[in-house]
Scaffold this motif. Sequence first.
Motif, PDB file in Angstrom:
ATOM      1  N   LEU A 139       0.866  -1.178   0.000  1.00 35.42           N
ATOM      2  CA  LEU A 139       0.000   0.000   0.000  1.00 35.42           C
ATOM      3  C   LEU A 139       0.901   1.226   0.000  1.00 35.42           C
ATOM      4  O   LEU A 139       1.933   1.247   0.669  1.00 35.42           O
ATOM      5  N   PRO A 140       0.541   2.273  -0.778  1.00 37.03           N
ATOM      6  CA  PRO A 140       1.389   3.464  -0.811  1.00 37.03           C
ATOM      7  C   PRO A 140       1.430   4.164   0.544  1.00 37.03           C
ATOM      8  O   PRO A 140       0.485   4.086   1.331  1.00 37.03           O
ATOM      9  N   ARG A 141       2.540   4.816   0.795  1.00 38.37           N
ATOM     10  CA  ARG A 141       2.683   5.575   2.037  1.00 38.37           C
ATOM     11  C   ARG A 141       1.742   6.764   1.995  1.00 38.37           C
ATOM     12  O   ARG A 141       1.608   7.428   0.978  1.00 38.37           O
ATOM     13  N   ALA A 142       1.135   7.028   3.141  1.00 41.53           N
ATOM     14  CA  ALA A 142       0.167   8.121   3.195  1.00 41.53           C
ATOM     15  C   ALA A 142       0.763   9.383   3.799  1.00 41.53           C
ATOM     16  O   ALA A 142       0.054  10.325   4.097  1.00 41.53           O
ATOM     17  N   ASN A 143       2.087   9.399   3.977  1.00 40.22           N
ATOM     18  CA  ASN A 143       2.668  10.582   4.620  1.00 40.22           C
ATOM     19  C   ASN A 143       2.730  11.774   3.669  1.00 40.22           C
ATOM     20  O   ASN A 143       2.484  11.652   2.474  1.00 40.22           O
ATOM     21  N   ASP A 144       3.075  12.923   4.160  1.00 41.21           N
ATOM     22  CA  ASP A 144       3.008  14.157   3.389  1.00 41.21           C
ATOM     23  C   ASP A 144       4.041  14.231   2.274  1.00 41.21           C
ATOM     24  O   ASP A 144       3.884  14.972   1.317  1.00 41.21           O
ATOM     25  N   ILE A 145       5.102  13.429   2.390  1.00 39.41           N
ATOM     26  CA  ILE A 145       6.116  13.459   1.332  1.00 39.41           C
ATOM     27  C   ILE A 145       5.643  12.667   0.117  1.00 39.41           C
ATOM     28  O   ILE A 145       5.762  13.103  -1.020  1.00 39.41           O
ATOM     29  N   ALA A 146       5.058  11.488   0.353  1.00 33.62           N
ATOM     30  CA  ALA A 146       4.581  10.673  -0.757  1.00 33.62           C
ATOM     31  C   ALA A 146       3.260  11.208  -1.301  1.00 33.62           C
ATOM     32  O   ALA A 146       3.014  11.198  -2.500  1.00 33.62           O
ATOM     33  N   MET A 147       2.389  11.625  -0.398  1.00 29.74           N
ATOM     34  CA  MET A 147       1.076  12.089  -0.826  1.00 29.74           C
ATOM     35  C   MET A 147       0.754  13.438  -0.189  1.00 29.74           C
ATOM     36  O   MET A 147       0.078  13.501   0.813  1.00 29.74           O
ATOM     37  N   PRO A 148       1.189  14.522  -0.820  1.00 28.20           N
ATOM     38  CA  PRO A 148       0.863  15.830  -0.252  1.00 28.20           C
ATOM     39  C   PRO A 148      -0.640  16.102  -0.316  1.00 28.20           C
ATOM     40  O   PRO A 148      -1.329  15.512  -1.141  1.00 28.20           O
ATOM     41  N   HIS A 149      -1.090  16.983   0.543  1.00 27.08           N
ATOM     42  CA  HIS A 149      -2.505  17.354   0.503  1.00 27.08           C
ATOM     43  C   HIS A 149      -2.861  18.025  -0.806  1.00 27.08           C
ATOM     44  O   HIS A 149      -2.031  18.715  -1.405  1.00 27.08           O
ATOM     45  N   VAL A 150      -4.113  17.848  -1.218  1.00 25.64           N
ATOM     46  CA  VAL A 150      -4.589  18.436  -2.475  1.00 25.64           C
ATOM     47  C   VAL A 150      -4.395  19.949  -2.464  1.00 25.64           C
ATOM     48  O   VAL A 150      -3.930  20.539  -3.437  1.00 25.64           O
ATOM     49  N   TRP A 151      -4.733  20.564  -1.307  1.00 28.45           N
ATOM     50  CA  TRP A 151      -4.620  22.039  -1.265  1.00 28.45           C
ATOM     51  C   TRP A 151      -3.176  22.504  -1.328  1.00 28.45           C
ATOM     52  O   TRP A 151      -2.888  23.572  -1.820  1.00 28.45           O
ATOM     53  N   GLU A 152      -2.244  21.634  -0.848  1.00 28.09           N
ATOM     54  CA  GLU A 152      -0.836  22.023  -0.959  1.00 28.09           C
ATOM     55  C   GLU A 152      -0.377  22.026  -2.412  1.00 28.09           C
ATOM     56  O   GLU A 152       0.387  22.880  -2.848  1.00 28.09           O
ATOM     57  N   MET A 153      -0.861  21.012  -3.164  1.00 31.66           N
ATOM     58  CA  MET A 153      -0.495  20.973  -4.592  1.00 31.66           C
ATOM     59  C   MET A 153      -1.025  22.206  -5.304  1.00 31.66           C
ATOM     60  O   MET A 153      -0.333  22.828  -6.122  1.00 31.66           O
ATOM     61  N   LEU A 154      -2.273  22.566  -4.978  1.00 25.05           N
ATOM     62  CA  LEU A 154      -2.888  23.704  -5.672  1.00 25.05           C
ATOM     63  C   LEU A 154      -2.213  25.009  -5.274  1.00 25.05           C
ATOM     64  O   LEU A 154      -1.892  25.847  -6.133  1.00 25.05           O
ATOM     65  N   SER A 155      -1.931  25.157  -3.964  1.00 24.15           N
ATOM     66  CA  SER A 155      -1.348  26.429  -3.531  1.00 24.15           C
ATOM     67  C   SER A 155       0.097  26.530  -4.006  1.00 24.15           C
ATOM     68  O   SER A 155       0.650  27.629  -4.108  1.00 24.15           O
ATOM     69  N   ARG A 156       0.708  25.387  -4.325  1.00 25.32           N
ATOM     70  CA  ARG A 156       2.090  25.406  -4.820  1.00 25.32           C
ATOM     71  C   ARG A 156       2.196  26.215  -6.112  1.00 25.32           C
ATOM     72  O   ARG A 156       3.232  26.816  -6.408  1.00 25.32           O
ATOM     73  N   TYR A 157       1.106  26.215  -6.893  1.00 22.71           N
ATOM     74  CA  TYR A 157       1.110  26.950  -8.159  1.00 22.71           C
ATOM     75  C   TYR A 157       1.385  28.435  -7.952  1.00 22.71           C
ATOM     76  O   TYR A 157       1.924  29.109  -8.820  1.00 22.71           O
ATOM     77  N   ALA A 158       0.959  28.954  -6.794  1.00 20.23           N
ATOM     78  CA  ALA A 158       1.071  30.400  -6.569  1.00 20.23           C
ATOM     79  C   ALA A 158       2.490  30.800  -6.190  1.00 20.23           C
ATOM     80  O   ALA A 158       2.888  31.947  -6.353  1.00 20.23           O
ATOM     81  N   ARG A 159       3.282  29.836  -5.679  1.00 25.34           N
ATOM     82  CA  ARG A 159       4.628  30.190  -5.212  1.00 25.34           C
ATOM     83  C   ARG A 159       5.635  30.083  -6.357  1.00 25.34           C
ATOM     84  O   ARG A 159       5.394  29.404  -7.364  1.00 25.34           O
ATOM     85  N   PRO A 160       6.794  30.761  -6.223  1.00 27.33           N
ATOM     86  CA  PRO A 160       7.786  30.717  -7.304  1.00 27.33           C
ATOM     87  C   PRO A 160       8.383  29.323  -7.476  1.00 27.33           C
ATOM     88  O   PRO A 160       8.263  28.466  -6.595  1.00 27.33           O
ATOM     89  N   GLU A 161       9.000  29.101  -8.624  1.00 32.20           N
ATOM     90  CA  GLU A 161       9.560  27.791  -8.933  1.00 32.20           C
ATOM     91  C   GLU A 161      10.622  27.408  -7.912  1.00 32.20           C
ATOM     92  O   GLU A 161      10.616  26.313  -7.368  1.00 32.20           O
ATOM     93  N   ARG A 162      11.525  28.310  -7.659  1.00 31.50           N
ATOM     94  CA  ARG A 162      12.519  28.065  -6.605  1.00 31.50           C
ATOM     95  C   ARG A 162      12.740  29.353  -5.840  1.00 31.50           C
ATOM     96  O   ARG A 162      12.408  30.432  -6.315  1.00 31.50           O
ATOM     97  N   ARG A 163      13.286  29.155  -4.635  1.00 25.92           N
ATOM     98  CA  ARG A 163      13.468  30.312  -3.766  1.00 25.92           C
ATOM     99  C   ARG A 163      14.218  31.423  -4.497  1.00 25.92           C
ATOM    100  O   ARG A 163      15.208  31.150  -5.169  1.00 25.92           O
ATOM    101  N   GLY A 164      13.682  32.612  -4.401  1.00 29.74           N
ATOM    102  CA  GLY A 164      14.375  33.746  -4.993  1.00 29.74           C
ATOM    103  C   GLY A 164      13.972  34.019  -6.438  1.00 29.74           C
ATOM    104  O   GLY A 164      14.255  35.079  -6.979  1.00 29.74           O
TER     105      GLY A 164
END
Lengths: 268, 282
Positions: B33-58
């Motif tokens: 069974l796949p791991r359910a932790n945040d590294i293997a399966m991030p929350h849906v809202w984290e994936m979506l909010s990731r779009y708003a942040r820059p590609e890499r720091r700076g």
Amino acid sequence: MSEAAVEVRGMTKTFNAGRPGSVDALVDIDLTIRPGEFVSLIGPSGCGKSTQLRLIANLLEPTTGEVLVNGKSARQARLDQDYGMAFQQAGLFEWRNVAKNVELPLELKGWDKQRRRRRALEMLELVKLPEFADHLPWQLSGGMQQRVAIARALAAHPPLLLMDEPFGALDEMTREHMQSELLRVCGETETTVVFVTHSIPEAVFLSTRVVVMSPRPGRITTVVPVDLGARRGVDTREDPAFFIKVTEVREALRGMPVTDLDEPVREP
Amino acid sequence: MFVLALVSVAALWELYKLIGPQDGGKLFGLTILPRANDIAMPHVWEMLSRYARPERRGASGSILLVVLGGAWFSLRLAFTGFVLGTLTGIGLAVLMARYRVVERGLLPYLVISQTVPLIALAPLVVSWGGKLHIGGFEWPRWLSAAVLGAFLAFFPVAVGTLKGLTSAPGPASLELMDSYAASWRHTLFKLRFPAAVPFMIPALKLAATASVIGVVVAEISTGLAGGVGRLIIEYAREATSDPAKVFTAVFAAAALGLVMAGLVALIDLAAMRNRPPRELLG
């Protein structure tokens, strides 16, 4: 010699000739059809009447004998589009509107667009469907589709019309109406017709001659001349002369073995 | 319907995260069974909010712009592959419909061609392309990716079109064309092709999505930069530090498939506008 619209001499058709399971579909067919005649081929299933029509149309080649259409070989007549053809299924192209369906044979003849369109509208006028030119086939009833198919078959004004049970799929009322319409259209265009049917009243009503065929192998047994006059109508079907001819054709068909050769019986 | 399905998938994802084992379900020492932790399966809202942040720091601008740019690059490749594949497929289908001997000789090889792994083929195409010099024509690297998209796309088109060309027109229609002494070419364009359209549309749908898969995989295995495939492989390396990042590119690849499928839906609408409505058939 070249006066005959259709001349069939000593024609035989054997399917799978020379191989096991060969079927003699037609043997020793001789038939001459004069211009302006309306000849019906009638007989039980498997008597080869459709095969004979396809041999005249050169959709099949005879095993022996020859077929002449307007004095030319059947093949040349086909290449020259000397005949139009209509089948049991109207077979309209569903992606073309009614007028474009009628134009199909003219397109293949290389007519230009305006001339095609004009002729198509004329033909639709002839079959009394002028207001349906821009309709699509599926919007029409079966009888109307068949009228479009007839308009298509006659669009290039061929001298000969070959029809394979064109009204077989229609209900009785529509069918009788279509028969009268066909006589009118062919009368107006002076077209010779060879008409395959398995309906005795239909053959008698339409024809100047009814060719009665028997199965296994298919051959012509009797030719019944019919003369019900040029002005046949609703009353003709109640005319004693009509019934006499119907009886005559029925007698000619009687006693024939009723077999279904559509699926040939394999003999050991 | 589509939105509903999307929401359901997101809900299932979150549900599994809630009840699934953090370190994966193990059976006899194997993780099944796949791991359910945040590294293997991030929350849906984290994936979506990731779009708003820059590609890499700076970096300036959001990652959304980077991903969109990559998607546009890959879309053009996929579209090129789709067109190349469709033309090839239709051409092969016509040849096979015309000559039985070609069908018997060619069709088995077409089937075999689809079993060759794309990853193995990709470097070969790049090196063959690199050796090609026709006149002043220089084989660009992106063309290799498009060709690999076409390689996956042509197959359903060839098979679907062949089926349509040979079995869609009824015997009566073929007899009718014969009675007009119509040439093979006339029969092809006035009867066989129009009759084959209902068979070709589903084939084109398969080809559209296949061309996207082909291009994304080709970008990854040939190391072609600029497209969404390359972004996926880059971002996947940062999975431990920034687990939501890779999903921004994965979703873009999925959206590409949808755009291509939408394109075919438009073709469908245009090509089938005269046809009897579906409820009249069957």
